[in-house]
Motif scaffolding. Structure first.
Motif, PDB file in Angstrom:
ATOM      1  N   GLY A   1       4.198   1.220 -15.490  1.00 39.08           N
ATOM      2  CA  GLY A   1       3.702   2.356 -16.270  1.00 39.08           C
ATOM      3  C   GLY A   1       2.646   3.147 -15.530  1.00 39.08           C
ATOM      4  O   GLY A   1       2.689   4.382 -15.485  1.00 39.08           O
ATOM      5  N   LYS A   2       1.696   2.448 -14.925  1.00 37.59           N
ATOM      6  CA  LYS A   2       0.616   3.137 -14.207  1.00 37.59           C
ATOM      7  C   LYS A   2       1.093   3.617 -12.837  1.00 37.59           C
ATOM      8  O   LYS A   2       0.637   4.659 -12.348  1.00 37.59           O
ATOM      9  N   SER A   3       2.009   2.876 -12.212  1.00 38.21           N
ATOM     10  CA  SER A   3       2.573   3.326 -10.924  1.00 38.21           C
ATOM     11  C   SER A   3       3.229   4.695 -11.063  1.00 38.21           C
ATOM     12  O   SER A   3       3.057   5.575 -10.211  1.00 38.21           O
ATOM     13  N   LEU A   4       3.977   4.870 -12.138  1.00 36.85           N
ATOM     14  CA  LEU A   4       4.665   6.148 -12.361  1.00 36.85           C
ATOM     15  C   LEU A   4       3.656   7.284 -12.522  1.00 36.85           C
ATOM     16  O   LEU A   4       3.859   8.389 -12.016  1.00 36.85           O
ATOM     17  N   HIS A   5       2.574   6.987 -13.243  1.00 37.63           N
ATOM     18  CA  HIS A   5       1.534   8.002 -13.449  1.00 37.63           C
ATOM     19  C   HIS A   5       0.864   8.358 -12.121  1.00 37.63           C
ATOM     20  O   HIS A   5       0.652   9.538 -11.809  1.00 37.63           O
ATOM     21  N   ILE A   6       0.555   7.336 -11.311  1.00 32.82           N
ATOM     22  CA  ILE A   6      -0.069   7.567 -10.005  1.00 32.82           C
ATOM     23  C   ILE A   6       0.849   8.410  -9.124  1.00 32.82           C
ATOM     24  O   ILE A   6       0.408   9.352  -8.456  1.00 32.82           O
ATOM     25  N   ALA A   7       2.141   8.085  -9.137  1.00 28.16           N
ATOM     26  CA  ALA A   7       3.110   8.813  -8.304  1.00 28.16           C
ATOM     27  C   ALA A   7       3.182  10.286  -8.682  1.00 28.16           C
ATOM     28  O   ALA A   7       3.304  11.159  -7.805  1.00 28.16           O
ATOM     29  N   THR A   8       3.093  10.589  -9.975  1.00 21.67           N
ATOM     30  CA  THR A   8       3.120  12.004 -10.389  1.00 21.67           C
ATOM     31  C   THR A   8       1.873  12.724  -9.891  1.00 21.67           C
ATOM     32  O   THR A   8       1.944  13.885  -9.479  1.00 21.67           O
ATOM     33  N   MET A   9       0.736  12.016  -9.901  1.00 24.79           N
ATOM     34  CA  MET A   9      -0.506  12.630  -9.397  1.00 24.79           C
ATOM     35  C   MET A   9      -0.423  12.870  -7.886  1.00 24.79           C
ATOM     36  O   MET A   9      -1.044  13.790  -7.356  1.00 24.79           O
ATOM     37  N   MET A  10       0.373  12.035  -7.208  1.00 29.09           N
ATOM     38  CA  MET A  10       0.578  12.198  -5.762  1.00 29.09           C
ATOM     39  C   MET A  10       1.661  13.232  -5.457  1.00 29.09           C
ATOM     40  O   MET A  10       1.930  13.524  -4.289  1.00 29.09           O
ATOM     41  N   GLU A  11       2.303  13.746  -6.510  1.00 33.07           N
ATOM     42  CA  GLU A  11       3.350  14.770  -6.379  1.00 33.07           C
ATOM     43  C   GLU A  11       4.484  14.316  -5.466  1.00 33.07           C
ATOM     44  O   GLU A  11       5.077  15.115  -4.731  1.00 33.07           O
ATOM     45  N   ASN A  12       4.767  13.000  -5.507  1.00 33.20           N
ATOM     46  CA  ASN A  12       5.846  12.420  -4.700  1.00 33.20           C
ATOM     47  C   ASN A  12       5.569  12.484  -3.197  1.00 33.20           C
ATOM     48  O   ASN A  12       6.467  12.271  -2.384  1.00 33.20           O
ATOM     49  N   LYS A  13       4.320  12.773  -2.823  1.00 39.03           N
ATOM     50  CA  LYS A  13       3.966  12.892  -1.405  1.00 39.03           C
ATOM     51  C   LYS A  13       3.038  11.752  -1.024  1.00 39.03           C
ATOM     52  O   LYS A  13       2.065  11.476  -1.717  1.00 39.03           O
ATOM     53  N   GLY A  14       3.337  11.099   0.086  1.00 38.57           N
ATOM     54  CA  GLY A  14       2.558   9.938   0.480  1.00 38.57           C
ATOM     55  C   GLY A  14       3.321   8.666   0.141  1.00 38.57           C
ATOM     56  O   GLY A  14       4.522   8.697  -0.162  1.00 38.57           O
TER      57      GLY A  14
ATOM     58  N   ASN B   1       8.555   8.222  -4.109  1.00 37.15           N
ATOM     59  CA  ASN B   1       7.589   7.787  -3.086  1.00 37.15           C
ATOM     60  C   ASN B   1       7.050   6.379  -3.380  1.00 37.15           C
ATOM     61  O   ASN B   1       6.046   5.972  -2.810  1.00 37.15           O
ATOM     62  N   ILE B   2       7.745   5.644  -4.261  1.00 37.81           N
ATOM     63  CA  ILE B   2       7.326   4.280  -4.581  1.00 37.81           C
ATOM     64  C   ILE B   2       8.155   3.274  -3.782  1.00 37.81           C
ATOM     65  O   ILE B   2       9.383   3.329  -3.776  1.00 37.81           O
ATOM     66  N   GLU B   3       7.455   2.370  -3.124  1.00 31.78           N
ATOM     67  CA  GLU B   3       8.100   1.258  -2.427  1.00 31.78           C
ATOM     68  C   GLU B   3       7.646  -0.025  -3.117  1.00 31.78           C
ATOM     69  O   GLU B   3       6.446  -0.236  -3.307  1.00 31.78           O
ATOM     70  N   THR B   4       8.594  -0.881  -3.509  1.00 33.67           N
ATOM     71  CA  THR B   4       8.214  -2.117  -4.207  1.00 33.67           C
ATOM     72  C   THR B   4       8.171  -3.287  -3.231  1.00 33.67           C
ATOM     73  O   THR B   4       8.989  -3.372  -2.308  1.00 33.67           O
ATOM     74  N   ARG B   5       7.213  -4.180  -3.438  1.00 31.78           N
ATOM     75  CA  ARG B   5       7.101  -5.395  -2.620  1.00 31.78           C
ATOM     76  C   ARG B   5       6.748  -6.575  -3.524  1.00 31.78           C
ATOM     77  O   ARG B   5       5.768  -6.504  -4.288  1.00 31.78           O
ATOM     78  N   VAL B   6       7.531  -7.624  -3.405  1.00 32.33           N
ATOM     79  CA  VAL B   6       7.265  -8.849  -4.167  1.00 32.33           C
ATOM     80  C   VAL B   6       6.197  -9.653  -3.432  1.00 32.33           C
ATOM     81  O   VAL B   6       6.302  -9.879  -2.224  1.00 32.33           O
ATOM     82  N   ILE B   7       5.175 -10.076  -4.156  1.00 25.22           N
ATOM     83  CA  ILE B   7       4.127 -10.910  -3.547  1.00 25.22           C
ATOM     84  C   ILE B   7       4.600 -12.366  -3.599  1.00 25.22           C
ATOM     85  O   ILE B   7       4.390 -13.078  -4.576  1.00 25.22           O
ATOM     86  N   ASP B   8       5.296 -12.782  -2.546  1.00 25.18           N
ATOM     87  CA  ASP B   8       5.831 -14.148  -2.508  1.00 25.18           C
ATOM     88  C   ASP B   8       5.066 -15.034  -1.524  1.00 25.18           C
ATOM     89  O   ASP B   8       5.363 -16.212  -1.373  1.00 25.18           O
ATOM     90  N   SER B   9       4.074 -14.440  -0.855  1.00 30.52           N
ATOM     91  CA  SER B   9       3.202 -15.218   0.037  1.00 30.52           C
ATOM     92  C   SER B   9       1.965 -14.388   0.338  1.00 30.52           C
ATOM     93  O   SER B   9       1.931 -13.178   0.072  1.00 30.52           O
ATOM     94  N   THR B  10       0.966 -15.027   0.941  1.00 30.75           N
ATOM     95  CA  THR B  10      -0.268 -14.306   1.285  1.00 30.75           C
ATOM     96  C   THR B  10      -0.041 -13.291   2.407  1.00 30.75           C
ATOM     97  O   THR B  10      -0.832 -12.373   2.588  1.00 30.75           O
ATOM     98  N   LYS B  11       1.067 -13.448   3.132  1.00 27.71           N
ATOM     99  CA  LYS B  11       1.371 -12.527   4.238  1.00 27.71           C
ATOM    100  C   LYS B  11       1.526 -11.084   3.754  1.00 27.71           C
ATOM    101  O   LYS B  11       1.193 -10.144   4.465  1.00 27.71           O
ATOM    102  N   VAL B  12       2.070 -10.937   2.533  1.00 22.32           N
ATOM    103  CA  VAL B  12       2.311  -9.594   1.989  1.00 22.32           C
ATOM    104  C   VAL B  12       0.993  -8.829   1.880  1.00 22.32           C
ATOM    105  O   VAL B  12       0.927  -7.626   2.182  1.00 22.32           O
ATOM    106  N   ILE B  13      -0.064  -9.529   1.478  1.00 25.80           N
ATOM    107  CA  ILE B  13      -1.383  -8.908   1.358  1.00 25.80           C
ATOM    108  C   ILE B  13      -1.999  -8.696   2.743  1.00 25.80           C
ATOM    109  O   ILE B  13      -2.548  -7.631   3.036  1.00 25.80           O
TER     110      ILE B  13
END
Length: 407
Positions: free
Chosen positions: A236-249, A275-287
């Protein structure tokens, strides 16, 4: 109002699944409301609103009816009889309602309403915790959290304007009003199923409480930035952030649950957000891979959810004090770990849908005093209380990481 047998029985069946089988109220009702295609909108509203009412006031009604869990079917009808009597609805002459003591119900209600834990229908431990953390404010907040939640929409500004959406919904006899201080929000004047509209199917809006909309505004992501939503969930908040970024970035939406991120992808497609890329946090490496690489990081932390009881009344009965101890530890760990992704000069927003200081400002204060938070400073924070806003309870804080000093 005349009670119809099939609607009452559907309500009783729903309550049985929620109270005795531990199922989530919203999922139970989604299933129940699909059972009979002949039901109109009023029928569906009766089942949903009555079920939620009895869930919300379970402790009070059970005390009045003098019944204890687990509720057998006869006891569920007694709870229903209490609801109907207090709602001014005549009890029908059915065997399930034989010998309903109408006068006694009203007398018990008056008597129990003098005691907060019964009046507000909450467990003892929650009442004690609320008073301990909020003091005299607890009375107003828990009363506000027992009110029916408004339905608030967030306009997808990538696809339409607030005025155009308002007009399109008005053509469908769905009347809305703007909310001062919330530039992209529309509040429904009367409840309606907005999910069946073409406007929703075409991604012109999302249903998102007004308080929740404040989170992306505090983050203030700009086009071209690299932003991380570290606890994105279904987005829900990701979608709102993406609209504020105007799909850029680049907006990296992360979560430990892949199924939630898959739902986010589906919603993003409907919203024309790419402009959203999803990543599953399955290990500390992702961070670790994102260490000091994000302009902005949002930690919309898992929490008690005490700020959203008005829309999730069944959580009052599922929440346990041990969970609170556990979730506070989780919040601490997330702040320590996920804050590493913020680059020098970047911003971190920590938010919860709780009204408890121990999950909110005390967590931030503790973080800033630890080694992990030594480079951050608190720029501003907002405590949104349901009694004042009329919406969900939220806490939102903005922290900035210091620029690196060249030696």
């Amino acid at each position: 109002m005349k009670l119809h047998r099939n609607l009452v029985f559907a309500t009783i069946d729903s309550l049985n699944q929620i109270f005795n089988e531990g199922k989530q109220a919203d999922k139970v009702l989604r299933h129940t409301l699909r059972l009979d295609k002949r039901w109109g909108s009023r029928d569906r509203s009766f089942i949903a609103e009555t079920t939620y009412d009895i869930v919300r006031w379970k402790r009070l009604y059970a005390e009045i009816a003098e019944v204890r869990e687990p509720f057998d079917r006869a006891n569920l009808f007694r709870l229903f009889a209490v609801w109907a009597t207090l709602s001014g609805i005549k009890i029908p002459d059915w065997k399930q309602f034989e010998d309903t003591p109408t006068r006694r119900i009203k007398g018990r209600f008056d008597e129990l309403s003098k005691i907060r834990k019964y009046r507000e229908s909450i467990p003892d431990w929650m009442d004690e915790l609320g008073e301990k953390e909020l003091g005299k404010k607890w009375d107003k907040e828990i009363a506000a959290l027992n009110q029916l939640a408004d339905v608030v929409l967030r306009v997808n500004t990538l696809k339409t304007t607030l005025e155009n959406l308002q007009n399109e919904l008005a053509d469908l006899n769905i009347e809305t009003e703007t909310i001062p201080g919330y530039p992209n929000a529309l509040k429904l004047k009367e409840r309606a199923n907005v999910f069946i509209t073409d406007a929703f199917k075409n991604g012109l809006f999302e249903v998102q409480d007004a308080s929740s909309q404040k989170v992306a505004e505090m983050l203030d992501a700009k086009p071209g930035m690299r932003v991380v939503d570290a606890c994105a969930g279904a987005g829900g908040k990701s979608l709102h952030i993406a609209t504020m970024m105007e799909n850029k970035g680049q907006l990296i939406a992360m979560d430990i649950y892949e199924n939630k991120l898959n739902e986010l992808k589906r919603r993003a497609r409907r919203n024309d957000i790419f402009n959203i890329e999803t990543r599953v946090i399955d290990s500390t490496k992702v961070i670790k891979k994102l260490a000091e690489k994000a302009d902005k990081v949002l930690i919309d932390a898992p929490c008690s959810g005490l700020g959203v009881l008005k829309r999730n009344p069944d959580s009052k009965w599922k929440l346990q004090p041990e969970f609170l101890d556990s979730i506070r530890n989780t919040q601490k760990e997330l702040l320590d770990s996920y804050s590493r992704m913020v680059k020098p000069g970047g911003d971190l927003v920590y938010a919860t849908c709780s009204i408890l200081p121990s999950e909110n400002e005390k967590q931030v204060k503790s973080f800033l005093a630890r080694e992990e938070g030594k480079d951050f400073s608190l720029l501003k924070e907002e405590k949104i209380l349901p009694s004042k806003s009329g919406f969900d309870g939220f806490y939102i804080s903005l922290l900035r990481k210091a620029e690196k000093v060249e030696k």
